[in-house]
Every structure is written in structure tokens, then in C-alpha cells.
Design an enzyme around this catalytic site. Structure first.
Site, PDB file in Angstrom:
ATOM      1  N   ARG A  94      -5.355   5.596  -8.017  1.00  0.00           N
ATOM      2  CA  ARG A  94      -5.038   7.017  -8.107  1.00  0.00           C
ATOM      3  C   ARG A  94      -4.868   7.458  -9.562  1.00  0.00           C
ATOM      4  O   ARG A  94      -5.390   8.498  -9.977  1.00  0.00           O
ATOM      5  CB  ARG A  94      -3.785   7.309  -7.295  1.00  0.00           C
ATOM      6  CG  ARG A  94      -3.930   6.953  -5.823  1.00  0.00           C
ATOM      7  CD  ARG A  94      -2.599   6.904  -5.090  1.00  0.00           C
ATOM      8  NE  ARG A  94      -2.001   8.233  -4.981  1.00  0.00           N
ATOM      9  CZ  ARG A  94      -0.765   8.438  -4.533  1.00  0.00           C
ATOM     10  NH1 ARG A  94      -0.006   7.413  -4.170  1.00  0.00           N
ATOM     11  NH2 ARG A  94      -0.286   9.659  -4.449  1.00  0.00           N
ATOM     12  N   THR A 102      -1.796   5.598   2.057  1.00  0.00           N
ATOM     13  CA  THR A 102      -2.982   4.754   1.956  1.00  0.00           C
ATOM     14  C   THR A 102      -3.084   3.901   3.209  1.00  0.00           C
ATOM     15  O   THR A 102      -2.079   3.371   3.688  1.00  0.00           O
ATOM     16  CB  THR A 102      -2.914   3.845   0.716  1.00  0.00           C
ATOM     17  OG1 THR A 102      -2.849   4.662  -0.462  1.00  0.00           O
ATOM     18  CG2 THR A 102      -4.134   2.940   0.625  1.00  0.00           C
ATOM     19  N   LEU A 112       0.862  -1.174   0.000  1.00  0.00           N
ATOM     20  CA  LEU A 112       0.000   0.000   0.000  1.00  0.00           C
ATOM     21  C   LEU A 112       0.902   1.227   0.000  1.00  0.00           C
ATOM     22  O   LEU A 112       1.983   1.213   0.589  1.00  0.00           O
ATOM     23  CB  LEU A 112      -0.900   0.026   1.241  1.00  0.00           C
ATOM     24  CG  LEU A 112      -1.930  -1.108   1.388  1.00  0.00           C
ATOM     25  CD1 LEU A 112      -2.699  -0.940   2.698  1.00  0.00           C
ATOM     26  CD2 LEU A 112      -2.893  -1.138   0.209  1.00  0.00           C
ATOM     27  N   ASP A 113       0.445   2.293  -0.648  1.00  0.00           N
ATOM     28  CA  ASP A 113       1.221   3.526  -0.654  1.00  0.00           C
ATOM     29  C   ASP A 113       1.347   4.084   0.759  1.00  0.00           C
ATOM     30  O   ASP A 113       0.542   3.767   1.639  1.00  0.00           O
ATOM     31  CB  ASP A 113       0.543   4.569  -1.553  1.00  0.00           C
ATOM     32  CG  ASP A 113       0.451   4.115  -2.994  1.00  0.00           C
ATOM     33  OD1 ASP A 113       1.292   3.298  -3.413  1.00  0.00           O
ATOM     34  OD2 ASP A 113      -0.474   4.567  -3.696  1.00  0.00           O
ATOM     35  N   LYS A 114       2.322   4.936   0.950  1.00  0.00           N
ATOM     36  CA  LYS A 114       2.616   5.480   2.276  1.00  0.00           C
ATOM     37  C   LYS A 114       1.394   6.106   2.939  1.00  0.00           C
ATOM     38  O   LYS A 114       1.154   5.912   4.133  1.00  0.00           O
ATOM     39  CB  LYS A 114       3.740   6.517   2.168  1.00  0.00           C
ATOM     40  CG  LYS A 114       4.150   7.119   3.505  1.00  0.00           C
ATOM     41  CD  LYS A 114       5.319   8.078   3.334  1.00  0.00           C
ATOM     42  CE  LYS A 114       5.737   8.679   4.668  1.00  0.00           C
ATOM     43  NZ  LYS A 114       6.896   9.600   4.537  1.00  0.00           N
TER      44      LYS A 114
END
Length: 236
Positions: free
Chosen positions: A148, A49, A45-47
Site C-alpha cells: 500500500r 486485505t 494481513l491488514d484487516k
């Protein structure tokens, strides 16, 4: 014994980067759940998210779980708050995703398929707030920044997503009070409004179907409550 499921908080990277001093891997290594093994990352997961992540504890588990993600037998659903009032109640976004040719830090959709890899995101509207929309996204593929990039591509960037232009007021009025309202709302949720809500996978040993659900972080819920209150009190 085989894997753990965590609810990732906002602002912490999964693995170390040049600007990431704290990451999920280090936290798990030091936890009681990985005393006799190491974390095997199944997906990322992105930072900024939040939400559900599954982390394997054995090589057998990482192989089995990774195959489920690559063969699309796992079921991942995200909640995202996006700019604009999406015209349809549900839909599918398709378009190859790859590194931007102008900015290597972000991803770009290549609808002609000349660059990047195949990507598909299914979505349905959960609630409309006039100028923003809450959607549930089901991933068919797991490309970097997929949700995104796809919503940016269709003209609905994620709320407060700095990398994809969502950290500006893209819809609404020109009134000063509205602008202040949005900026105050941005403060509730640093980074993109994206949460990995549910995950369903087969147990790597028993093959039992397991389903997991995570509550929205308080900041995300506060943003929805603010927009709901704004919508109910808006005077057009």
C-alpha cells in the site's frame, strides 16, 4: 499437525485492536484445528486485505516458518488493483518504510533511507483497464502496509484504499456516469483491493516445498468484471 493455511476474509483483524471486536486468533482458538494447542501467528494481513495466511501450531513450526519469512525463502504473491495505467509491464519499488511523521496510523516511504526499514516490492502487470491496473506483487520484505505504501509512493494508490488516498476518483473522466460507476464499484469491495493470492513455504518438519493458491473473493472479482465491462464498452 504443524500448521494450518487459511483464506482470510475481508473486514476481520488478525489480532484484537481497540476497534476490532472479531479477530482471526479468536476464531482459530475456537476451531477444531486448535483443540490441543494455540495459534502462533507467522505473518499478518491488514484487516481489509484478504487471502492466504499460514498459522503455526507448535513452537518448532513457528520458529521454522518465521525464519523462512525473515530470510526471504518463502514466496508470497499478492494481487492488487491500483489507480492509473502503470507505464511499465514490470518493475521493482524500493524505499525504506516507517511510520509517517505526520500520521502514526499510516506508513511512509523514506527514499533516502533516513527513517524506517529497508523494503522492496517486485511487481508485474496482469491486466490494464485504462484508468486502473491489476498487478501481481512479490514481496522481498514484509513491512507493515508495504504494498500500500510503495504504490502510493510511485503515484498509484490501491483502489479504494482509504488510508492512502485510493478511495477517491484519481483517474478517469468528469462524466457523471463514470463517477457513479466508480462509486458503485467501491461498494463491491470495502477497503483496499489487495489479496494474498499465493504462498510457497517449506514444510517445517519434512522440508518439502508446499505451494498454496486462493481464489479471489467474489467482491474483488466483481470489481474486475465491472472494469472489464467498462473498458470494453468505453467510447473515447
Amino acid at each position: 499437525d504443524n500448521f494450518v493455511v487459511i483464506n482470510k476474509p475481508r473486514g476481520i483483524a488478525v489480532q484484537s485492536g481497540t476497534k476490532s471486536f472479531k479477530n482471526i486468533i479468536d476464531v482459530l482458538k475456537d476451531s477444531k484445528y486448535f483443540e490441543n494447542t494455540k495459534p502462533y501467528i507467522v505473518h499478518r494481513l491488514d484487516k481489509f486485505t484478504t487471502g492466504i495466511m499460514v498459522v503455526a501450531k507448535t513452537e518448532e513450526a513457528i520458529t521454522h516458518l518465521s525464519k523462512q519469512f525473515s530470510s526471504r525463502t518463502s514466496d508470497r504473491r499478492y494481487w492488487a488493483l491500483v489507480w492509473g495505467d502503470i507505464e511499465v509491464n514490470d518493475g521493482r519499488i524500493e524505499g525504506h518504510i516507517g511510520r509517517s511523521l505526520k500520521n502514526r496510523k499510516v506508513m511512509q516511504v523514506f527514499p533516502e533511507g533516513d527513517f524506517g526499514k529497508e523494503a522492496a516490492t517486485n511487481f508485474k502487470v496482469l491486466k490494464r483497464f485504462g484508468y486502473v491496473t491489476l498487478v501481481e506483487c512479490k514481496l522481498e520484505t514484509g513491512r507493515t502496509h508495504q504494498i500500500r505504501a510503495h504504490f502510493k509512493f510511485i503515484g498509484h494508490p490501491l483502489f479504494n484504499d482509504e488510508s492512502y488516498g485510493g478511495d477517491k476518483i484519481l483517474k478517469g473522466t468528469t462524466f457523471t456516469k463514470y463517477k457513479q460507476f466508480v462509486h458503485n464499484t467501491f461498494k463491491e469491495i470495502p477497503g483496499q483491493a489487495l489479496h494474498a493470492k499465493t504462498l510457497a513455504v517449506d514444510h517445517p518438519i519434512t522440508n518439502e516445498r508446499l505451494e498454496f493458491d486462493s481464489e479471489l473473493p467474489q467482491g474483488f472479482q466483481n470489481v474486475l468484471d465491472r472494469w472489464d465491462n467498462y473498458l470494453n464498452n468505453r467510447k473515447d
